[in-house]
Design a protein around this motif. Structure first.
Motif, short mmCIF file in Angstrom:
data_model
loop_
_atom_site.label_atom_id
_atom_site.label_comp_id
_atom_site.label_asym_id
_atom_site.label_seq_id
_atom_site.Cartn_x
_atom_site.Cartn_y
_atom_site.Cartn_z
N ALA A 1 0.84 -1.20 0.00
CA ALA A 1 0.00 0.00 0.00
C ALA A 1 0.87 1.25 0.00
O ALA A 1 1.84 1.32 0.75
CB ALA A 1 -0.90 0.01 1.23
N LYS B 1 0.38 9.04 9.71
CA LYS B 1 0.84 8.34 8.52
C LYS B 1 0.36 6.89 8.57
O LYS B 1 0.27 6.30 9.64
CB LYS B 1 2.38 8.29 8.47
CG LYS B 1 3.10 9.60 8.46
CD LYS B 1 4.51 9.45 7.89
CE LYS B 1 5.44 8.58 8.73
NZ LYS B 1 5.93 9.23 9.97
N LEU B 2 0.11 6.37 7.39
CA LEU B 2 -0.26 4.95 7.32
C LEU B 2 0.85 4.07 7.88
O LEU B 2 0.61 3.11 8.61
CB LEU B 2 -0.58 4.56 5.87
CG LEU B 2 -0.82 3.09 5.58
CD1 LEU B 2 -2.00 2.56 6.38
CD2 LEU B 2 -1.07 2.85 4.09
N TYR C 1 1.40 2.43 11.30
CA TYR C 1 0.67 1.22 11.74
C TYR C 1 1.28 -0.06 11.20
O TYR C 1 0.66 -1.11 11.25
CB TYR C 1 -0.81 1.34 11.31
CG TYR C 1 -1.48 2.51 11.97
CD1 TYR C 1 -2.06 2.39 13.23
CD2 TYR C 1 -1.48 3.76 11.37
CE1 TYR C 1 -2.65 3.48 13.86
CE2 TYR C 1 -2.06 4.86 11.99
CZ TYR C 1 -2.64 4.70 13.24
OH TYR C 1 -3.21 5.78 13.87
N ARG C 2 2.50 0.02 10.66
CA ARG C 2 3.18 -1.20 10.22
C ARG C 2 3.32 -2.15 11.41
O ARG C 2 3.54 -1.70 12.54
CB ARG C 2 4.59 -0.91 9.68
CG ARG C 2 4.61 -0.37 8.29
CD ARG C 2 4.21 -1.38 7.23
NE ARG C 2 4.39 -0.81 5.89
CZ ARG C 2 3.51 -0.01 5.29
NH1 ARG C 2 2.36 0.29 5.88
NH2 ARG C 2 3.77 0.49 4.10
N GLY C 3 3.16 -3.43 11.13
CA GLY C 3 3.17 -4.40 12.23
C GLY C 3 1.77 -4.73 12.72
O GLY C 3 1.57 -5.65 13.47
N LYS C 4 0.80 -3.94 12.23
CA LYS C 4 -0.59 -4.24 12.57
C LYS C 4 -1.35 -4.58 11.30
O LYS C 4 -1.03 -4.09 10.22
CB LYS C 4 -1.26 -3.02 13.21
CG LYS C 4 -0.77 -2.69 14.58
CD LYS C 4 -1.60 -1.55 15.17
CE LYS C 4 -1.10 -1.24 16.58
NZ LYS C 4 -1.93 -0.25 17.24
N VAL C 5 -2.34 -5.42 11.45
CA VAL C 5 -3.30 -5.62 10.37
C VAL C 5 -4.18 -4.37 10.33
O VAL C 5 -4.68 -3.93 11.36
CB VAL C 5 -4.14 -6.89 10.60
CG1 VAL C 5 -5.27 -6.99 9.59
CG2 VAL C 5 -3.26 -8.14 10.55
N VAL C 6 -4.32 -3.79 9.14
CA VAL C 6 -5.03 -2.51 9.04
C VAL C 6 -6.22 -2.62 8.07
O VAL C 6 -6.06 -3.07 6.94
CB VAL C 6 -4.09 -1.40 8.54
CG1 VAL C 6 -4.84 -0.07 8.39
CG2 VAL C 6 -2.89 -1.22 9.48
N VAL C 7 -7.37 -2.22 8.54
CA VAL C 7 -8.52 -2.07 7.64
C VAL C 7 -8.62 -0.58 7.31
O VAL C 7 -8.94 0.23 8.18
CB VAL C 7 -9.83 -2.55 8.30
CG1 VAL C 7 -11.03 -2.17 7.43
CG2 VAL C 7 -9.81 -4.06 8.51
N ILE C 8 -8.30 -0.23 6.07
CA ILE C 8 -8.47 1.16 5.66
C ILE C 8 -9.91 1.33 5.20
O ILE C 8 -10.39 0.60 4.34
CB ILE C 8 -7.51 1.54 4.51
CG1 ILE C 8 -6.06 1.36 4.96
CG2 ILE C 8 -7.75 2.98 4.07
CD1 ILE C 8 -5.05 1.72 3.88
N ASP C 9 -10.57 2.30 5.80
CA ASP C 9 -12.00 2.47 5.55
C ASP C 9 -12.26 3.90 5.09
O ASP C 9 -12.20 4.83 5.90
CB ASP C 9 -12.75 2.15 6.85
CG ASP C 9 -14.25 2.37 6.73
OD1 ASP C 9 -14.73 2.64 5.62
OD2 ASP C 9 -14.93 2.28 7.78
N PRO D 1 -2.56 -6.77 17.47
CA PRO D 1 -1.99 -5.83 16.49
C PRO D 1 -2.96 -5.59 15.33
O PRO D 1 -2.78 -6.11 14.24
CB PRO D 1 -0.71 -6.54 16.03
CG PRO D 1 -0.93 -7.99 16.32
CD PRO D 1 -1.86 -8.07 17.48
N THR E 1 -5.86 -2.48 13.66
CA THR E 1 -6.60 -1.22 13.75
C THR E 1 -7.46 -1.02 12.52
O THR E 1 -7.14 -1.52 11.44
CB THR E 1 -5.66 0.00 13.90
OG1 THR E 1 -6.47 1.16 14.19
CG2 THR E 1 -4.89 0.28 12.63
N LEU F 1 -8.41 2.03 10.21
CA LEU F 1 -7.87 3.35 9.97
C LEU F 1 -8.79 4.02 8.94
O LEU F 1 -8.82 3.63 7.78
CB LEU F 1 -6.44 3.22 9.43
CG LEU F 1 -5.66 4.50 9.19
CD1 LEU F 1 -5.60 5.37 10.44
CD2 LEU F 1 -4.24 4.18 8.73
#
Lengths: 243, 99
Positions: free
Chosen positions: A212, A226-227, A230-238, B16, B18, B20
């Motif tokens: 991404a 900054k996006l 959040y590295r190291g986490k699973v991220v749901v961008i909404d 871990p 979130t 976003l």
């Protein structure tokens, strides 16, 4: 008596199957206006109704465009060369999902390729996924003498293949060409080249499996974020809005 | 949308993970929405309308638009909702915490 009879005969033969030009224009306007009157009345009614009844009113009373579209279609078929039929074509394309766009496209290619007003029709054909639409857009791209119309066709053609991951290269080439040649083209107040750049960025960088791209921005209080924080986490961008 | 997201965030508490957001509302409406819907996760505020710079760069043409990224920042799923979003997140969480 004989004279009258022959006069009637002459008249009935003289009645053209097509309406005279001014008439077609007036008739198209009349049909569109009459439908608009219904839509306005419907809008008023729904706004005045209590919130819990609105969905029901919408389902039962929404003025369907089909009748008007059918009438307009007849006029288009009877008067294909009349410049006014472009208005009818635009109206049908914008109001009827899955309308008889192939027949209209045919009329436009034959008689109205160099009319600037077909811009609207051309733009809606970008959303109408079909082989016929693609053929139509290709023809417009190649043959219209109006630069903006060619640009719109190019943009709409690209939109047709946007989601086809196998055609990313072709898509990229088309959008690059669009950005280069039509940087000033606007549709409904938005610059299309800017949107096209976003689409190009998406085709290149927002595919499943690609890293991404960084987002740098601010929260509503002005704090930088900054996006990559959040590295190291699973991220749901909404991408969301409260509407 | 909100209730599902709230439950997902609750379920992933201390993990871990979130959500976003990239929000396209006016500042007032956004602030009201987070209060009324107990939105605890962070959001970029994209300038107050759908033509904001992040949404434009990411070519977003429908809302909501969803991307699910793994812990390395790679896009793994797009536009998953509800149960499909849960499954996607669970699968990626397993990659981070296999046990």
């Amino acid at each position: 008596m004989k004279t009258i009879l022959s006069l009637i005969t002459v008249l009935s033969f003289a009645l053209p199957s097509a309406i005279a030009q001014d008439d077609a224009e007036a008739k198209i306007k009349e049909i569109i206006d009459a439908h608009q009157v219904k839509v306005d009345a419907f809008t008023k009614e729904i706004q005045a109704a209590p919130r819990e009844d609105q969905a029901k009113i919408y389902r039962e009373k929404y003025p369907k465009p089909d009748g008007a579209a059918e009438q307009l279609m007849e006029i288009i078929k009877a008067n294909p060369k009349d410049p006014a039929v472009v208005d009818a074509a635009n109206w049908i394309a914008q109001n009827v999902r899955g309308g008889d766009n192939a027949a209209i496209a045919d009329v436009i290619v034959k008689h109205h390729l160099d009319d600037e007003k077909i811009l609207n029709f051309v733009s809606t054909m970008g959303y109408n996924q079909s082989e016929e639409s693609r053929q139509f857009l290709k023809t417009v791209m190649e043959k219209s003498k109006i630069k903006d119309v060619r640009g719109m066709a190019l943009y709409s053609y690209a939109a047709q293949i946007e989601r086809d991951e196998k055609k990313v290269d072709e898509y990229t080439t088309l959008i690059e060409q669009f950005v280069k040649e039509h940087s000033d083209l606007e549709m409904r107040g938005r610059n299309l080249a800017d949107r096209a750049k976003g689409k190009l960025f998406a085709a290149k960088n927002l595919r499943i499996g690609s890293e991404a791209p960084e987002i740098v921005g601010k929260d509503v209080d002005g704090n930088e974020m900054k996006l990559s924080d959040y590295r190291g986490k699973v991220v749901v961008i909404d991408f969301w809005g409260d509407w | 949308m909100y209730p599902h997201e709230r439950s997902l965030v609750a379920r992933m508490k201390d993990k871990p993970f979130t959500i976003l957001g990239v929000n396209s509302d006016s500042a007032e409406r956004y602030k009201k929405a987070i209060k009324e819907n107990e939105i605890t996760w962070p959001s970029f505020w994209d300038g107050g309308n759908t033509g904001g710079s992040i949404a434009t760069q990411w070519a977003v043409s429908g809302w909501p638009t969803i991307y699910v990224l793994d812990a390395k920042g790679v896009i793994r799923y797009k536009n998953v909702r509800g149960e499909a979003m849960d499954k996607a997140v669970d699968a990626l969480m397993k990659e981070v915490e296999p046990f």
